[in-house]
Design a protein around this motif. Structure first.
Motif, PDB file in Angstrom:
ATOM      1  N   GLN A 130       0.899  -1.117   0.012  1.00  0.00           N
ATOM      2  CA  GLN A 130       0.034  -0.023  -0.010  1.00  0.00           C
ATOM      3  C   GLN A 130       0.715   1.321  -0.039  1.00  0.00           C
ATOM      4  OE1 GLN A 130      -2.231   2.284  -0.820  1.00  0.00           O
ATOM      5  NE2 GLN A 130      -3.813   0.699  -0.018  1.00  0.00           N
ATOM      6  N   PRO A 135      -3.261   0.727   5.684  1.00  0.00           N
ATOM      7  CA  PRO A 135      -4.285  -0.276   5.243  1.00  0.00           C
ATOM      8  C   PRO A 135      -5.421  -0.230   6.465  1.00  0.00           C
ATOM      9  CG  PRO A 135      -2.087  -1.296   4.891  1.00  0.00           C
ATOM     10  CD  PRO A 135      -1.863  -0.052   5.543  1.00  0.00           C
ATOM     11  N   MET A 186       2.952  -6.821   5.212  1.00  0.00           N
ATOM     12  CA  MET A 186       2.509  -5.542   4.309  1.00  0.00           C
ATOM     13  C   MET A 186       3.672  -4.681   4.398  1.00  0.00           C
ATOM     14  SD  MET A 186      -0.233  -4.323   3.126  1.00  0.00           S
ATOM     15  CE  MET A 186      -1.562  -5.560   4.067  1.00  0.00           C
ATOM     16  N   LEU A 188       4.234  -0.687   3.312  1.00  0.00           N
ATOM     17  CA  LEU A 188       3.768   0.382   3.232  1.00  0.00           C
ATOM     18  C   LEU A 188       4.768   1.619   2.511  1.00  0.00           C
ATOM     19  CD1 LEU A 188       2.210   1.274   6.640  1.00  0.00           C
ATOM     20  CD2 LEU A 188       1.354  -0.070   4.662  1.00  0.00           C
ATOM     21  N   ALA A 192       2.647   6.956   2.759  1.00  0.00           N
ATOM     22  CA  ALA A 192       1.540   6.512   3.625  1.00  0.00           C
ATOM     23  C   ALA A 192       1.830   6.912   5.072  1.00  0.00           C
ATOM     24  CB  ALA A 192       1.175   5.078   3.598  1.00  0.00           C
ATOM     25  N   PRO A 237      -1.266  -0.322  -5.366  1.00  0.00           N
ATOM     26  CA  PRO A 237      -1.693  -1.056  -4.461  1.00  0.00           C
ATOM     27  C   PRO A 237      -2.272  -2.496  -4.789  1.00  0.00           C
ATOM     28  CG  PRO A 237      -3.398   0.637  -4.482  1.00  0.00           C
ATOM     29  CD  PRO A 237      -2.635   0.990  -5.446  1.00  0.00           C
ATOM     30  N   GLU A 255      -7.699  -2.945  -5.344  1.00  0.00           N
ATOM     31  CA  GLU A 255      -8.765  -1.975  -4.775  1.00  0.00           C
ATOM     32  C   GLU A 255      -8.313  -0.385  -5.192  1.00  0.00           C
ATOM     33  OE1 GLU A 255     -10.344  -1.058  -0.560  1.00  0.00           O
ATOM     34  OE2 GLU A 255      -8.559  -1.855  -0.412  1.00  0.00           O
TER      35      GLU A 255
END
Length: 303
Positions: A130, A135, A186, A188, A192, A237, A255
């Motif tokens: 992301q 997230p 994850m 990032l 972010a 993402p 998404e």
């Protein structure tokens, strides 16, 4: 001539097939993979099942479910003989019978959002990237509220309140006991961590919360710094969800602002899996990432 009841049933069946569940789509796509790996055609599978090839096509497209007996026949045909692996396939084919906690909100939320919630309730592992926002699984309530509001102010409306409630409930997957807690890896983007969603104080609390989440035994959290330069896959993402072994089937979630797209084809999951491996190898280590997150939090202006 068919009766009106038969026509009515046919219309209901078609309507029921119009929106396949993610579970059915993943199962169907992987059944197709097994068939093609064996060099078989739709007609071969249909002959073994004693049905029309169109039925097999609907199953593989996720538009129709499959009976346990029929699935066992196909697994025999495709050479899936191990008891453990077969159990995984059969479990995936069973529609969940337990009451889902989000069902009371079905009339307040978009279906693609509910699909995402249902997916996280089914899988055991999530890997993702992301670049521009924290997230949902890791968001604090204040940060999530600001994201859902999208820059506006005032009270949340009915749909926004439902989204916030679901977002907070989704995070319980990280702490559940049965099934095992959701494993999350994850990465990032540094952006972010610096985008002041909700303002400096909301972001500070969010960053400190990220540090806590990254210390969970089932969570690995990395940061891709600005200094990393270009990387495979670009600034887009994605999430890769994996169903429990032994089947270990995967689905990719893309998404965007308006909707979610799910990819089940093996070439798609392999391509995004390769991109994730490149990104995590380029990113800071978990300890270096925690240090950077803490530094950014301390740099934020205080009230």
């Amino acid at each position: 001539m068919r009766s009106p009841c038969e026509y009515a049933y046919e219309g209901w069946a078609v309507a029921a097939e119009q929106r396949p569940t993610v579970r059915r789509r993943v199962l169907g796509a992987n059944l197709r993979r097994l068939r093609e790996d064996k060099g078989l055609h739709l007609e071969d599978s249909a002959e073994r099942l004693g049905c029309h090839p169109a039925k097999v096509s609907r199953i593989e497209a996720g538009r129709s479910g499959i009976r346990q007996l029929d699935l066992r026949v196909l697994l025999d045909l495709y050479g899936v003989t191990g008891d453990g692996e077969r159990d995984g396939w059969l479990a995936l084919a069973r529609e969940g019978r337990r009451q889902r906690w989000w069902r009371v909100l079905e009339d307040q939320l978009p279906q693609d959002f509910l699909d995402l919630v249902g997916l996280e309730d089914e899988v055991y592992e999530c890997r993702g990237f992301q670049p521009g926002i924290v997230p949902g699984l890791f968001q604090t309530e204040g940060y999530a509220t600001a994201v859902i509001q999208g820059g506006s102010t005032g009270d949340l409306d009915v749909e926004q309140r439902a989204k916030l409630r679901v977002r907070m409930e989704r995070q319980k997957a990280l702490f559940r006991s049965a099934p095992a807690p959701l494993k999350v890896w994850m990465v990032l983007g540094e952006a972010a961590l610096r985008q002041q969603v909700g303002g400096p104080e909301v972001l500070r609390h969010q960053l400190l919360h990220l540090i806590e989440m990254g210390r969970l035994p089932n969570v690995t959290l990395q940061v891709l710094p600005f200094t990393a330069g270009a990387y495979l896959g670009g600034p887009y993402p994605f999430l890769i969800y994996r169903f429990p072994p032994p089947a270990a089937l995967e689905v990719v979630l893309l998404e965007n602002f308006a909707s979610h797209a799910y990819l089940e084809a093996r070439e798609d999951t392999a391509r995004l899996g390769s991109a994730f491996d490149h990104i995590r190898a380029t990113a800071l280590s978990a300890l270096e990432s925690e240090s950077l997150i803490g530094t950014i939090a301390n740099e934020l202006p205080r009230p």
